[in-house]
Design an enzyme around this catalytic site. Sequence first.
Site, mmCIF file in Angstrom:
data_model
loop_
_atom_site.group_PDB
_atom_site.id
_atom_site.type_symbol
_atom_site.label_atom_id
_atom_site.label_comp_id
_atom_site.label_asym_id
_atom_site.label_seq_id
_atom_site.Cartn_x
_atom_site.Cartn_y
_atom_site.Cartn_z
ATOM 1 N N PHE A 1 34.642 46.748 36.842
ATOM 2 C CA PHE A 1 35.059 46.226 37.808
ATOM 3 C C PHE A 1 36.813 46.665 38.180
ATOM 4 C CE2 PHE A 1 37.438 43.439 40.302
ATOM 5 C CZ PHE A 1 37.030 43.041 41.205
ATOM 6 N N TYR A 2 37.032 46.909 39.549
ATOM 7 C CA TYR A 2 38.333 47.520 39.684
ATOM 8 C C TYR A 2 38.642 47.177 41.043
ATOM 9 C CZ TYR A 2 37.769 51.279 36.419
ATOM 10 O OH TYR A 2 37.483 51.353 34.733
ATOM 11 N N THR B 1 33.099 45.973 30.656
ATOM 12 C CA THR B 1 33.871 46.693 29.919
ATOM 13 C C THR B 1 34.535 47.967 30.647
ATOM 14 O OG1 THR B 1 31.470 47.513 30.973
ATOM 15 C CG2 THR B 1 31.374 47.290 28.856
ATOM 16 N N GLU B 2 35.009 47.468 32.206
ATOM 17 C CA GLU B 2 36.208 48.311 32.649
ATOM 18 C C GLU B 2 37.026 47.295 33.308
ATOM 19 O OE1 GLU B 2 34.880 52.238 33.859
ATOM 20 O OE2 GLU B 2 33.825 53.065 32.586
ATOM 21 N N ASN B 3 38.172 47.678 33.267
ATOM 22 C CA ASN B 3 38.664 46.832 34.017
ATOM 23 C C ASN B 3 40.060 47.224 33.945
ATOM 24 O OD1 ASN B 3 40.249 44.117 35.201
ATOM 25 N ND2 ASN B 3 39.711 44.975 36.413
#
Length: 463
Positions: A289-290, A362-364
Amino acid sequence: MTHTFPENFLWGASISAHQTEGAYQSDGKGLSVQDTRQRDNHDIADFTVAVDHYHHYKEDIRLLAEMGIKVFRFSIAWTRIFPNGRGEINQKGLQHYSDVIDELLKYDIQPYITLNHFDLPQALEDEGGWSVRSTVDAFKIYAETLFDAYGDRVKHWLTINEPNIMLLVDKKILGKEIPLQEKYQQFHHLMIAEKYAFKRCHELIEGGQIGPVPNISLVYPATSKPMDNQAALYFNSVRNWAYLDFSCFGRYNAVFKDYLNRNNITIEYAAEDQELMENNFPDFVAMNFYTTVTVEKPTEKDGMANGISDQQSEDIMEWGFYKGFTNPYLKKNEFNWTIDPDGLKTTLQTLYDRYHLPIIITENGLGAKDELTADGKIHDPYRISYLEQHIEQCLQAIEAGVDLIGYSPWSAIDLISVHEGISKRYGFIYVDRTEHDKKELTRYKKDSFYWYQTLIETNQLPS
């Protein structure tokens, strides 16, 4: 509300192989589509050396252990294991990742391994890539090879990174545009490959757990107009739920099926697909999530770019369905990405309400132009602020009932952005190189490194 996270919360950090490893033809590695892709911008660094994590992995893992992480999410380069995508195994590649895994376990860091992260072997791409069924068969053998080799030590696996983004922004990720019919045949093959991974992980690894890893950004309607709400319904389906409904429910999303029908897209199934879809499911969802997305219903074909002033929205436009719209209530970073920490909580709640599976982020993270000072410091208060705001929303989501088990932001170390090079830095650890000067690739700890170290040690945000 308390500022303390659950005692067993998994703090981590994430990278991908092609953006960090370099050594792109070392020790028997074959070429991937990221090595051969067409580039519009030749003024940015490519992946041939990247940040040379391949040769610096021990140093990098030692630094991450010092920071205190419990989870390291990384990907394996398919072409290090099978240089041509299938056939003879490259033992040097297999041994390299075995050594990486052992190094992580030495520091009590759990590996969370992504099977494939945008770097399909070029040899398979030459045969048709994800458009042809044989790539699914090759992926199955590749996944089984990894499960057999590392399953005694690695219990947590992620499947294919962001298949939704790979297809929706194909030009940016892969350097080419894929026709719509071919794109959604690829969708089916990608998702069936994932189902094989679910099945074989559970069969081959005792106690093995595996999950999908899409990029999920909740879609807002630009206004309360019914037509804009319908645009958001369709883009939520096409961007988000089509992928997770396939993974978690084993079915094609109904709105997505209507989208395919209206575009005259027909998907070819193999005989075994229905059984695979309906009987193999994930143990958790890994979510990247960005920011969120805002769309409206397009009303004029020659006005598709109207209302767009942020980088993400420029790729969202499909006549008859939706078009991007820059949300006026959100701030933007220096790379023209909107920032919506409140939207992270809403996205987590929506995802958990829909699938009711444990979630790990797992992404931000925040891409920024960090500067190395003369005394070897990197002051990045903007990154600390971004992470703090988003982690606060993670805590609020947990207290609202979401089973969020971990947070592994992007990225552990600086890496090469797919279309903006090394100038766009995400890491807790600074790597000293420029777009064209590799320098000594010296590692430096940023201010955010020490901030995250304290957060992990105390398991809470500052009051």
